[in-house]
Design an enzyme around this catalytic site. Structure first.
Site, PDB file in Angstrom:
ATOM      1  N   THR A 156       0.874  -1.189   0.000  1.00 36.11           N
ATOM      2  CA  THR A 156       0.000   0.000   0.000  1.00 36.11           C
ATOM      3  C   THR A 156       0.909   1.237   0.000  1.00 36.11           C
ATOM      4  O   THR A 156       1.356   1.656  -1.059  1.00 36.11           O
ATOM      5  CB  THR A 156      -0.974   0.005   1.204  1.00 36.11           C
ATOM      6  OG1 THR A 156      -0.238  -0.156   2.409  1.00 36.11           O
ATOM      7  CG2 THR A 156      -1.996  -1.102   1.058  1.00 36.11           C
ATOM      8  N   LYS A 182       3.899  -6.874   3.959  1.00 33.82           N
ATOM      9  CA  LYS A 182       3.610  -5.481   3.627  1.00 33.82           C
ATOM     10  C   LYS A 182       3.307  -4.758   4.929  1.00 33.82           C
ATOM     11  O   LYS A 182       2.908  -5.374   5.925  1.00 33.82           O
ATOM     12  CB  LYS A 182       2.429  -5.367   2.674  1.00 33.82           C
ATOM     13  CG  LYS A 182       1.083  -5.765   3.188  1.00 33.82           C
ATOM     14  CD  LYS A 182       0.165  -4.767   3.841  1.00 33.82           C
ATOM     15  CE  LYS A 182       0.260  -3.350   3.470  1.00 33.82           C
ATOM     16  NZ  LYS A 182      -0.790  -2.561   4.246  1.00 33.82           N
ATOM     17  N   THR A 193      -1.348  -2.828  11.016  1.00 30.14           N
ATOM     18  CA  THR A 193      -1.625  -2.990   9.580  1.00 30.14           C
ATOM     19  C   THR A 193      -0.470  -3.576   8.855  1.00 30.14           C
ATOM     20  O   THR A 193       0.318  -2.886   8.218  1.00 30.14           O
ATOM     21  CB  THR A 193      -1.930  -1.691   8.852  1.00 30.14           C
ATOM     22  OG1 THR A 193      -3.028  -1.093   9.479  1.00 30.14           O
ATOM     23  CG2 THR A 193      -2.320  -1.955   7.405  1.00 30.14           C
ATOM     24  N   GLU A 279       6.198   4.632   7.550  1.00 33.62           N
ATOM     25  CA  GLU A 279       5.842   5.815   6.774  1.00 33.62           C
ATOM     26  C   GLU A 279       6.739   6.993   7.135  1.00 33.62           C
ATOM     27  O   GLU A 279       6.796   7.418   8.275  1.00 33.62           O
ATOM     28  CB  GLU A 279       4.361   6.141   6.970  1.00 33.62           C
ATOM     29  CG  GLU A 279       3.492   5.158   6.203  1.00 33.62           C
ATOM     30  CD  GLU A 279       2.000   5.254   6.513  1.00 33.62           C
ATOM     31  OE1 GLU A 279       1.235   4.626   5.773  1.00 33.62           O
ATOM     32  OE2 GLU A 279       1.635   5.940   7.471  1.00 33.62           O
ATOM     33  N   ASN A 401       0.239  10.900   6.166  1.00 34.05           N
ATOM     34  CA  ASN A 401      -0.972  10.580   6.905  1.00 34.05           C
ATOM     35  C   ASN A 401      -1.979  11.710   6.985  1.00 34.05           C
ATOM     36  O   ASN A 401      -3.106  11.511   7.405  1.00 34.05           O
ATOM     37  CB  ASN A 401      -0.615  10.055   8.294  1.00 34.05           C
ATOM     38  CG  ASN A 401      -0.099   8.647   8.176  1.00 34.05           C
ATOM     39  OD1 ASN A 401      -0.824   7.761   7.735  1.00 34.05           O
ATOM     40  ND2 ASN A 401       1.168   8.451   8.505  1.00 34.05           N
ATOM     41  N   THR A 406      -7.603  10.973   0.894  1.00 33.39           N
ATOM     42  CA  THR A 406      -8.064  11.845  -0.194  1.00 33.39           C
ATOM     43  C   THR A 406      -7.224  11.686  -1.456  1.00 33.39           C
ATOM     44  O   THR A 406      -6.198  11.052  -1.469  1.00 33.39           O
ATOM     45  CB  THR A 406      -8.029  13.313   0.269  1.00 33.39           C
ATOM     46  OG1 THR A 406      -6.810  13.540   0.971  1.00 33.39           O
ATOM     47  CG2 THR A 406      -9.174  13.586   1.195  1.00 33.39           C
TER      48      THR A 406
END
Lengths: 406, 406
Positions: A156, A182, A193, A279, A401, A406
């Protein structure tokens, strides 16, 4: 200690005998990247799974658990990215069952031999027409060297592919253990996640595999954090084809420890790869706690330090701020002797018996600017140890994040 | 419900009768801003304190606790910023005691009537020569309107002064309750890096004040988080001069509830001001949990949602990402009925009975771009409620904390 396994360079989840994999783009991701993947075993493989402890579990988790619970076997493991099929109600459950049925049919196996999993946005219904077309197209792209296609299909916000393979000798035969994973955000102890897939051609019972996967998860996947958040979809699945020709592995087998060591390496490699790819991360942080009174205390303290936004920000800024480390140690919820704590950052002793030690700030800066920061905390209270992994907190984390949905 | 108290515009901690305050620069901060402050009461004031639960408590906390424990009174409350006097060993303890002795001497009171507290960098010895000179200079800058000087003296990374005053009628007399606070990072339940000072001219026993302060802290200061970190120095101290001329306040007093309401308002005002001024914050976030089975569950869920880096980032990015809210609800450690959760963001219903509800994304964007985001979670499992406050996670938070010590 000599390692009793060897890393297979270029190896992947299709290296263990009996496994093929595939990936394709069915339209769940906005880009042209793969978003549907599958692992297929030539025979029903002994299977084990660990699942998120989040109370809101996505629909596919129950379906996969049901399949593994049925007979301890999986032959087809389907995964999609781009949509988590979580908080999607009865329709989500029906969609997960339909995905399982379609995957089983596509590869000609019984439904109870198929598992499904999803990752991506929560709360949106799966666009099933795309999923149906995608599943139908998987058999024709199934490859003996499909590891990387599969890896692309599960990503992702990941920047790096997470793939590893080791080999170990069991009863004179070469056995492989491989893994793909992942995950880069919403990562925290208790199966955040992240998705993990471990394949092996060892012969081991479903019960034996479940026990090993559980214990390896406790010290690897459950010891990483990116941001303290735990997702609705996390799962690690292991499949053992038994095709390596070795005898059945039980804990009594003379080569069991070597196998377990290789298996653990795969788990740790993937866990660290996820933390390193957190991230916005610019570096991997490792926190080692020693001298704890209990394993629970060691783990809680390691996880509290690695999860501290202030420690993470300090690492991003290459600031040897041991004050934030000790503040995290002190709020982890376990008793600490406040007079006996040592803290090292890399080789630099910053605190000894809870007293600050003058250190070379220039050396600290150079070390902290590297891509691996190792923090050592010794409580001098007992003999238990734990290691946790995470990453620094950067501007990029916020950017990613602040604009994910969006 | 009508409020039984009134906000005193322009009021501060010296508004209650009997209190003066001061601030000056003694050299602990690199800039010319004040870094040493004091509150002085004309008479020994009934006193109460709550302290960080971090196991590494800074030296001054023990000293203040000892003073309050001695006779339930404080007359002089000294504070420095720029240096936390934490993890400073025996020297730190000696320094804290010396600060108490010097402050008591400067204002002519017994040592046991003086409290001390510090905030700033951890692990560096206090430059006592500067502190000694500073304390000696405090009497000449003590002012009847010294609230703002004091506020400047307690600030570290704070951008805004946090000062409030209310009045309430007790037995026909006007009683004031005022508060000042500092704190903008390392803020988390259990008295994170924050200092709070509450003054009142009500007549109340030390025991009564302690009980009220404890219960107010549970629903205000302990319900805010900026980054989940808890500091070694947090403390809230309350002092009651009894000079308003009202009768003694006990829980049996007909105006006790009105007084408690005003006191609670002061605590909540300061707590929200700290959250709103969280490092890098662009907005205040309020999480309201209703329908919980227990108070513990309500509070834990509210704090888990407000503490989620993903929820915080989404608010910064004005993204109505309820999936992250429900993921946080599900990992708070308390059982949740996964079929009955409602989530509202402001007026926008985003989840009803755990099912997504289509909402106007444009309206959501406008709302989330405001400076207050209110999140409502109803579990529909019981009658307990809780509210927590925090702020968004921005680039600026990372910038501030990547470079704090250097």
């Amino acid at each position: 200690m000599t390692k009793r396994f060897a890393v297979v360079e270029g190896g992947g989840i299709t290296t263990p005998q009996g496994f093929k994999a595939a990936g394709l783009h069915c339209g769940l991701k906005k880009t042209e990247r793969y978003d549907l993947g599958v692992i297929v075993c030539q025979v029903p493989a002994a299977a084990a799974g660990v699942y998120t402890l989040n109370q809101f579990q996505a629909a596919p988790l129950a379906v996969t658990r049901e399949s593994i619970g049925h007979g301890g076997k999986l032959q087809v493991m389907l995964v999609n990215s781009g949509n988590a099929n979580a908080c999607t109600g009865k329709q989500g459950e029906a969609d997960a069952y339909e995905m399982r049925a379609l995957a089983a049919k596509a590869f000609g196996v019984a439904e109870e031999l198929a598992g499904v999993t999803s990752t991506g946005v929560i709360g949106e219904p799966l666009p099933m027409e795309k999923v149906r077309n995608g599943i139908a197209g998987l058999p024709e792209v199934l490859k003996a060297d499909g590891s990387e296609d599969f890896c692309q299909a599960i990503m992702t916000t990941d920047l790096a592919q997470k793939l590893v393979c080791v080999q170990v000798t069991v009863g004179g035969e070469t056995v492989h253990i491989a893994g793909a994973a992942k995950g880069s955000g919403m990562i925290h102890p208790n199966m955040a996640t992240m998705l993990g897939f471990i394949t092996t051609d060892a012969k081991i019972s479903a019960e034996g595999l479940q026990k090993l996967l559980g214990s390896v998860t406790d010290t690897t996947f459950n010891m990483i954090t990116v941001d303290g958040d735990t997702s609705t979809n996390d799962m690690v699945v292991a499949m053992a084809s038994g095709l390596a020709g070795s005898g059945e592995l039980t804990e009594a087998h003379p080569d069991y420890e070597a196998f377990a060591e290789g298996f653990r390496y795969v788990g740790e490699y993937l866990a660290k790869a996820i933390a390193r790819d957190g991230e916005g991360a610019t570096k991997l942080i490792e926190v080692n706690v020693a001298g704890a009174e209990s394993l629970e205390a060691a783990r809680a303290i390691a996880k509290t330090v690695i999860g501290s936004s202030l420690v993470k920000s300090a690492c991003f800024g290459a600031d040897a701020n041991w004050g934030r480390i000790i503040a995290a140690v002190g709020r982890a919820g376990y008793p600490v002797n406040t007079e006996t704590v040592d803290i090292r950052i890399g080789d630099l002793v910053t605190l000894e018996q809870s007293r600050p030690v003058k250190f070379d700030e220039e050396k600290a800066l150079v070390y902290l600017r590297g891509d691996l920061v190792q923090i050592y905390v010794n409580l001098h209270m007992g003999r238990e140890t734990a290691t946790a992994w995470g990453c620094d907190l950067s501007y990029e984390y916020v950017r990613i994040n602040a604009a994910y949905r969006t």
